[in-house]
Design a protein around this motif. Structure first.
Motif, PDB file in Angstrom:
ATOM      1  N   VAL A 375       0.818  -1.239   0.050  1.00  5.65           N
ATOM      2  CA  VAL A 375       0.079   0.200  -0.091  1.00  5.65           C
ATOM      3  C   VAL A 375       1.084   1.256   0.218  1.00  5.65           C
ATOM      4  N   LYS A 377       4.121   1.392  -0.746  1.00  2.00           N
ATOM      5  CA  LYS A 377       4.954   1.662  -1.929  1.00  2.00           C
ATOM      6  C   LYS A 377       3.957   2.031  -3.257  1.00  2.00           C
ATOM      7  N   LEU A 378       2.741   1.941  -3.216  1.00  2.00           N
ATOM      8  CA  LEU A 378       1.728   2.291  -4.344  1.00  2.00           C
ATOM      9  C   LEU A 378       1.450   4.102  -4.260  1.00  2.00           C
ATOM     10  N   ILE A 379       1.457   4.303  -2.785  1.00  2.41           N
ATOM     11  CA  ILE A 379       1.298   5.706  -2.507  1.00  2.41           C
ATOM     12  C   ILE A 379       2.458   6.552  -2.830  1.00  2.41           C
ATOM     13  N   PHE A 381       4.742   5.357  -5.158  1.00  2.00           N
ATOM     14  CA  PHE A 381       4.858   5.812  -6.576  1.00  2.00           C
ATOM     15  C   PHE A 381       3.830   6.952  -7.272  1.00  2.00           C
ATOM     16  N   GLY A 382       2.931   7.101  -6.403  1.00  2.00           N
ATOM     17  CA  GLY A 382       1.694   8.011  -7.186  1.00  2.00           C
ATOM     18  C   GLY A 382       2.521   9.376  -6.770  1.00  2.00           C
ATOM     19  N   ARG A 383       3.050   9.675  -5.584  1.00  2.00           N
ATOM     20  CA  ARG A 383       3.762  10.868  -5.367  1.00  2.00           C
ATOM     21  C   ARG A 383       5.120  11.002  -6.385  1.00  2.00           C
TER      22      ARG A 383
END
Lengths: 387, 387
Positions: A375, A377-379, A381-383
């Motif tokens: 979770v 890492k996905l956030i 990545f989004g940043r």
């Protein structure tokens, strides 16, 4: 770019598996692996069952009192509650004295299990001069309609021969006389509030016995007997007090303990998560948060499970804070959860697993960590896609 | 802020459940629900088994040829392959003619199943003037060491009495004479490449029969017989050709079909995912992508499963493109996968489920969609925290 995210971790225990406090640690660690600078606020939460005292004591302070009491089958049990001397307040969870984890789940045990120990904890608090009790009911091993607790508090329930009835739901239908004349007088100077997220009534096909006695080990036949007993008690109460417990939502909580608290202890039955949020000033804590992580072992549209997450989502929605939920089982989400703007919900399983495997604490902690890593890492990545 | 993300969707089929093409559609839809402007490139991928022709034909073009051939148990089967007239190339998957989904998995069937139909597809292509065959082997119903295929191509395998041996792995140990004198002469003008991600040898405790025959329905006893048969064949080949098939990694692929292709068809055994990536110009497609979504039904450290994802991760790492993997089962990840910088890996399960429930196509598609929604919402959330 915002450097410091504030993340509130408010996960219920995975019941019978990992505590809310332990899960909070695991999740905070996993967040910090990915966002070392994040501000993490851990709030153990509970719905009135196991973990209720752990959730409230960090905020209310006070000391932990440990008593030797009678467990669900009259076995000796060390049970503790929180005692806040300043405000003469006790925080008690019935699960500590009469909880399902204190009894082997096997055929017949729920027929004779008693809430007597919960009554003993209340007596101990009263003897200290207690003026207020926050009693969490949930995770019960019992279906005795709270008769055991009332007996410990001086109430008497006698059969046709004038004998005190024996322990357990199996004997409810023998009650011929209710005697409150020797009730503990200290009860008069103590205000009791009950925390529960169960709204079930006392008897009937979707109520206390039929919904919850199976997980306490009752067979179909035994469930029918327990339901009969609860119905009989309700009739006796109607005759003597003119009160219909069946009209009280939550009277079926904790095997009927809810009803006894309502009638005999004059205790309002309140939503566990709402009470907790009020006492913890939950809304103030989350209003400037960037993210809330919540979860519980199982989310279920029918039973009390899922109500805690609904309560957290309600607050999150008010302040527009996104929520990630993790759980062992979210196959049956309630309508409220589906409508609420959950950012993401994940089960922690990485494969088809048996319930037994899934209930292993090591398995659960390891998979919670992995899920939170993914979770975060996905956030992250989004940043990065913005820069 | 980057407005258009390029997301490459390259998910293998969830074998026996949902095809790569269908999963690509579901995932693309789910992405677009959250990022309507994202550029999505769908690439069906396969490792040589089911879906091999579907993965290559969109790029290679050509037409689909459908033949009536003999299935694994000599039942009539309509099998198709891709035929590219320009380059005289055929793309054939053995699963189309001799695949596990064409045979009931029950005791004994794998003892008599044959690759004959795969040979018939090759003959059909040869008769069209085929100069090159990309043969995907995987998902086999067979353990006949490719004898069936070779028989269709004119090879003979006779027992001590000079009779052609019967179909299936059960009869391999009767082979006393190998006769290649009547092999189809068109084979001489055709170059065959075999795609497989299995590196197992022909016989032994961790090779073709012991690793794969159980999932084709063999009992312990039958597995031992099949292994004996493969060993016997290897000995006969050693005697006649001076070649030890056991030295050839992949000879145990598809129940020993790999070994036959290697020796009798002079076909190199190549990595399925590598061959696919080359033909699809995969690296060129992903080099400017922001994200790759991959996955397969099960990821396993021991068998061929997981190799496809490893291949995709390898390319992703080269160009520094993050990868999200979804799967029905990632309990056993390979070391290569753990080292590779996977952004996130999620199983699609929302609760403890049985393998049977998990293999339902509707369940899988619905849960893939939910998982991708959650993933995309988390990325979207990350982006918002920057603004």
């Amino acid at each position: 770019m915002m450097n410091k995210m504030k993340i509130v971790v408010a996960v219920d225990s995975f019941k019978g598996c990992v505590s809310s406090v332990e899960l909070g640690e695991v999740i905070a660690d996993a967040i910090q692996d990915i966002f070392p600078k994040a501000k993490i606020v851990k709030i153990p939460v509970a719905d009135g069952g196991e973990g209720w005292v752990d959730a409230l004591q960090p905020v209310l302070g006070g000391e932990r009192i440990t008593c030797l009491v009678h467990g669900p089958l009259r076995n000796q049990v060390r049970a503790s509650y929180a005692w806040i001397e300043d405000t003469k307040t006790a925080v008690i969870e019935m699960a500590a004295a009469s909880g399902i984890s204190l009894m082997q789940i096997q055929e017949g045990n729920v027929m004779r299990s008693t809430t007597f120990g919960t009554g003993e904890l209340i007596v101990d608090a009263l003897n200290r001069g207690c003026e207020k009790i926050c009693l969490g009911i949930g995770g019960s091993a019992t279906n005795d309609a709270g008769i055991g607790m009332l007996q410990a508090l001086g109430f008497h329930f006698r059969d046709k021969e004038g004998q005190e009835i024996k322990d357990g739901g199996a004997h409810l239908k023998e009650i011929a006389d209710i005697d409150d004349s020797m009730a503990n007088p200290l009860l008069l100077s103590c205000k009791i509030e009950v925390a529960t997220d169960v709204r079930n009534q006392l008897y009937g096909k979707y109520e206390a016995a039929y919904m919850f006695a199976r997980q306490k080990g009752a067979t179909d036949e035994q469930i029918a007997l327990l339901d009969d007993g609860l119905r009989h008690l309700a009739n006796e109460i109607r005759k003597k007090y003119g009160v219909d417990l069946q009209d009280c939502p939550g009277s079926g909580a904790a095997g009927g303990l809810g009803g006894s608290c309502h009638l005999f202890l004059h205790a309002p039955l309140l939503s566990g998560i709402s009470m907790l949020k009020r006492i913890l000033h939950f809304d103030e804590t989350i209003r400037d948060a960037d993210l809330i992580i919540t979860g519980e072992g199982k989310i279920d549209a029918q039973t009390e499970q899922g109500k805690l997450i609904e309560g957290i989502l309600e607050s999150a929605e008010k302040y527009n804070v996104p929520v990630v939920a993790i759980t062992g089982n979210c196959a049956e989400q309630s309508e409220a959860m589906k409508k609420n703007p959950l950012l993401a919900i994940f089960s922690i399983h990485d494969a088809p697993v048996s319930l037994e495997q899934a209930m292993n604490a090591g398995y659960a902690c390891c998979h919670v960590r992995q899920t939170i890593h993914s979770v975060m890492k996905l956030i992250s990545f989004g940043r990065k896609t913005c820069s």
